[in-house]
Design an enzyme around this catalytic site. Structure first.
Site, PDB file in Angstrom:
ATOM      1  N   GLN B 181       0.812  -1.217   0.000  1.00  0.00           N
ATOM      2  CA  GLN B 181       0.000   0.000   0.000  1.00  0.00           C
ATOM      3  C   GLN B 181       0.844   1.265   0.000  1.00  0.00           C
ATOM      4  O   GLN B 181       0.391   2.320  -0.434  1.00  0.00           O
ATOM      5  CB  GLN B 181      -0.918   0.020   1.239  1.00  0.00           C
ATOM      6  CG  GLN B 181      -2.024  -1.011   1.218  1.00  0.00           C
ATOM      7  CD  GLN B 181      -2.919  -0.885   0.001  1.00  0.00           C
ATOM      8  OE1 GLN B 181      -3.227   0.213  -0.460  1.00  0.00           O
ATOM      9  NE2 GLN B 181      -3.323  -2.015  -0.539  1.00  0.00           N
ATOM     10  N   CYS B 328     -20.429  -9.030   6.717  1.00  0.00           N
ATOM     11  CA  CYS B 328     -21.341  -9.539   5.693  1.00  0.00           C
ATOM     12  C   CYS B 328     -20.686  -9.586   4.322  1.00  0.00           C
ATOM     13  O   CYS B 328     -21.050 -10.384   3.482  1.00  0.00           O
ATOM     14  CB  CYS B 328     -22.584  -8.660   5.610  1.00  0.00           C
ATOM     15  SG  CYS B 328     -23.686  -8.925   6.975  1.00  0.00           S
TER      16      CYS B 328
END
Lengths: 206, 392
Positions: B181, B328
């Site tokens: 990153q 989720c």
């Protein structure tokens, strides 16, 4: 993995969102920590026992919102007994299916509906709080979905043993060691059992 | 409407110049390097140039750069190769609880093989606890690993302080840095502070997918993990994409042409996004530090009372791409481990949105995104049983 168009429709424009002032029956199931929670409010005709109004609120993902919406549609206009017959598989089918990882949303929504109906009956002296035993534990385990296939862990014969003595629940599960859903299944089981006062401790062996 | 893309920490759009640079190596110059023959020598010379380009961007020597099949491949070759080669010197490894999955899964692999791993905790902003690192160092520690810029919340780790701790202790341990990153988003010099191994990926800096690089300081020995014919590299054996390397090198040239200017540009965009979110939407919290301790392209914000996958999907349906820490939306339906390690609640993790910007993003895109997002947050809060509008 894709959601059906019907799931997307109910997610984007859910039906019956909100609350009912002084509801005749209500229930909240799930928990924010687990990522999904549904609240249901019922208005019931005391003569006919028909659900005349139903509202839901949802904290959760798209399928959580969509299943909340679809069960309000399915229950509206039904008697309490008819609505009690709705199974989580019916709700999922009504949405043209859910991805297996999302089947637990349907279980949660239907569970909340059943709890709200039970709440109405308890308030109106039509049902007694039932005792808690091994059978009740199994009933709860039938609401725990193995996300890999979207079926519950009892049906899948993953539950090898259930013990219950002096408030201690012991569950032996057959889950492969490197299964990515191991933690999730244990968390779900705890979520389903911890809400019972009779349960003092839960031991899950995999 | 064109796609608005804020998920550059996962992968980024290849620059047009990168694709141009790759095409000749797929059309005409499709060869592998070889000696003594004209066509193969051309490729060998090109690879030397590309290696020098990547080396220059890190302050390394060309001989210290290995082209790999990506960042994860570079991490595996480095970690497995180093630990295997140095197992006789000790069996203790240190990393942190917030490291990139490449590091954590490799650490777990060695833990299962009998190595001991110390997982250093972090503070509320994701900074690795340096006192704990100091206390964890042992005589048999052979490897310390860190993720220079955190992949979730953008926290830049104090590698200089880590180096200082290793040196002060006279530790034999080598320092491995995952810069996936951080690369091209902050200056990196492998000699200041001294880093022993460092990994980067091309497709996170507008290069092609399937190519990365591993820097190994001269004198640090890695066992070969990938066995096979040495076509391009002695560690990453077999056919590594020549076009991929060409594209990677071009991406590096573009990114480092004016690195300070590029960083300032992205940071200004990120600051603008955060400012717009915080002024337009109530009940939010920035995850990770503010300002210079945060990598320039990352903004991670939790929205109270609502869940991230729903937000992400609603944005996606309007052609805006973001990421979320919601369980989720994750593999294995797991809560985001970085957020939990930082002391966030499960709700704050589920309700987090990650925006990672690139030079192709514009203020107009940010304005439109925040406008849509404000509406989405308001609508999901209206639906949420956790939200009470009377508290406004």
């Amino acid at each position: 993995m894709q959601y059906s168009q019907k799931v997307l429709d109910h997610f984007m424009k859910p039906h019956n969102v909100g609350k009912i002032e002084n509801p005749d029956g209500e229930a909240t199931e799930g928990s924010p920590a687990c990522g999904d929670q549904v609240t249901l409010h019922l208005r019931v005709n005391p003569e006919t026992l028909i659900i005349e109004d139903i509202k839901f609120q949802s904290y959760g993902c798209a399928s959580n919102i969509a299943t909340g919406s679809i069960i309000t549609d399915m229950a509206l206009g039904k008697t309490l007994d008819e609505a009690s017959e709705i199974h989580w598989k019916d709700a999922a089918a009504e949405l043209d299916g859910l991805p297996p990882q999302k089947m637990h949303c349907s279980v949660l929504a239907v569970d909340t509906l059943h709890a709200a109906i039970r709440n109405y009956k308890e308030r109106h002296g039509q049902a007694k709080r039932s005792g808690f035993d091994k059978e009740a534990i199994l009933d709860e385990l039938r609401k725990v979905i193995y996300p890999q296939v979207g079926e519950d862990i009892v049906t899948l014969k993953m539950v090898k043993y259930v013990g219950f003595e002096n408030g201690e629940v012991i569950i032996d599960l057959g889950v492969p060691k490197f299964d990515q859903y191991r933690d999730n299944i244990a968390e779900e089981i705890r979520e389903h059992l911890e809400k019972f006062e009779a349960v003092k401790s839960i031991e899950i062996n995999m | 409407m064109a796609l608005i893309y804020f998920d550059n920490c996962v992968t980024s759009q290849p620059a047009p110049e990168v694709i141009e640079a790759m095409l000749p190596y797929m059309r005409e110059k499709f060869w592998f390097p070889a000696n003594y023959v004209r066509h193969g020598s051309v490729i060998a010379a090109d690879i030397d140039n590309w290696r020098r380009t990547v080396a220059d961007s890190l302050g390394a020597r060309p001989g210290e750069i290995h082209f790999t099949r990506g960042g994860t491949s570079a991490n595996n070759l480095a970690i497995k190769g180093f630990v295997t080669a140095n197992a006789a010197n000790g069996s203790h490894i240190i990393c942190s609880v917030v490291d990139y999955p490449d590091i954590l899964t490799n650490a777990a692999f060695f833990e299962q093989s009998g190595f001991e791993v110390s997982y250093i905790s972090c503070d509320r902003d994701g900074r690795v606890n340096l006192d704990e690192l100091r206390d964890s160092l042992r005589e048999d520690t052979i490897l310390v690993m860190t993720t220079l810029a955190n992949h979730t919340v953008g926290t830049i780790q104090d590698v200089r302080a880590m180096r200082g701790i290793l040196d002060a202790a006279g530790s034999q341990a080598k320092l491995l840095v995952d810069a996936g990153q951080a690369y091209a988003r902050m200056p990196i010099d492998v000699n200041d502070p001294a880093i022993d191994m460092l990994t980067v990926s091309a497709h996170k800096i507008h290069g092609p997918q399937g190519v990365g690089a591993l820097y190994v300081r001269k004198g640090v020995h890695l066992a070969q993990m990938m066995h096979g014919i040495n076509r391009v590299d002695s560690l990453e054996t077999g056919g590594v994409s020549i076009a991929g390397m060409a594209g990677f090198a071009r991406a590096v040239e573009l990114a480092f042409d004016d690195l300070p200017g590029a960083i300032a540009h992205i940071r200004a965009l990120s600051d603008y996004l955060l400012d717009r979110i915080e002024s337009a939407i109530p009940h939010t919290m920035l995850n990770g530090p503010r300002g210079e301790e945060r990598i320039s392209h990352n903004i991670n914000v939790s929205f109270d009372y609502i869940e991230g996958e729903a937000m992400m999907m609603m944005l996606s349906l309007q052609d805006i791409v973001v990421a979320t820490g919601s369980a989720c939306a994750s593999q294995g339906l797991k809560t985001n481990y970085v957020m939990i390690a930082m002391g966030r609640t499960h709700e704050q993790s589920h309700g987090s949105m990650k925006f990672t910007l690139s030079r192709y993003n514009t203020r107009e895109e940010i304005d439109l995104t925040v406008e849509k997002l404000a509406g989405i947050v308001a609508e999901l809060r209206r639906r949420s049983p956790l939200y009470n509008p009377e508290n406004e």
